[in-house]
Design an enzyme around this catalytic site. Structure first.
Site, PDB file in Angstrom:
ATOM      1  CB  CYS A 197      41.940  37.761  35.267  1.00 27.54           C
ATOM      2  SG  CYS A 197      42.935  37.517  36.898  1.00 27.54           S
ATOM      3  CB  CYS A 215      44.119  40.467  40.578  1.00 29.30           C
ATOM      4  SG  CYS A 215      44.716  39.391  39.450  1.00 29.30           S
ATOM      5  CB  CYS A 265      43.810  40.955  35.545  1.00 28.45           C
ATOM      6  SG  CYS A 265      42.725  41.325  36.906  1.00 28.45           S
ATOM      7  CB  CYS A 291      40.388  44.378  54.705  1.00 30.07           C
ATOM      8  SG  CYS A 291      38.890  45.024  54.857  1.00 30.07           S
TER       9      CYS A 291
HETATM   10 FE    FE Z   1      42.879  39.406  38.086  1.00 28.32          FE
END
Ligand code: FE
Length: 132
Positions: free
Chosen positions: A51, A97, A100, A120
């Site tokens: 994204c 994330c 998204c 990581c």
């Molecule tokens: Fe994303």
């Protein structure tokens, strides 16, 4: 809080390469020392490959010896989604994330100061934008 991006797996499949889909959507893990950002020391920002959300600054990247790009801090803790992951017989914290929902990797508590954290992260989950 900005809007989240919500897409169906079929939609991601159209936009991503098979490799990206396997890691980011199916929560896979790239082979250690295979990723293009593993040893990178360039200055810039690592963004979500799915994204484009900025996630990590190269200033927080360190050599963990793990074979995956490692960071001790995200750009903003709110940019990361933390999920308890007990798969593979281990208790780990998965990091995604937050915008998204795509899979990035895991975070461990054996990192360097000042946070003692080690994010990581799969190279495949990231897109690097070099500092001008
Ligand atoms: Fe994303």
């Amino acid at each position: 809080m900005e809007d989240k991006i919500i897409k169906k797996p079929e939609e991601w499949k159209q936009e991503l390469t098979q490799e990206q889909y396997d890691i980011c959507i199916n929560k896979g893990t790239e082979s250690p020392f295979s990723g293009k950002y593993c040893d990178s020391k360039e200055k810039g920002i690592y963004k979500c490959v799915c994204c484009g959300e900025p996630l990590f600054n190269s200033d927080t990247k360190f050599d963990s010896g793990s074979g995956w790009p490692s960071f001790y801090d995200p750009l903003d803790i709110e940019k990361i989604e933390y999920i308890s992951d007990s798969s593979l017989g281990m208790n780990r914290t998965e990091v995604n994330c937050n915008k998204c929902g795509s899979h990035l990797g895991h975070v461990f508590d054996d990192g360097p100061k000042p946070t003692n954290l080690r994010y990581c992260i799969n190279s495949i989950s990231l897109y690097f934008q070099k500092e001008d």
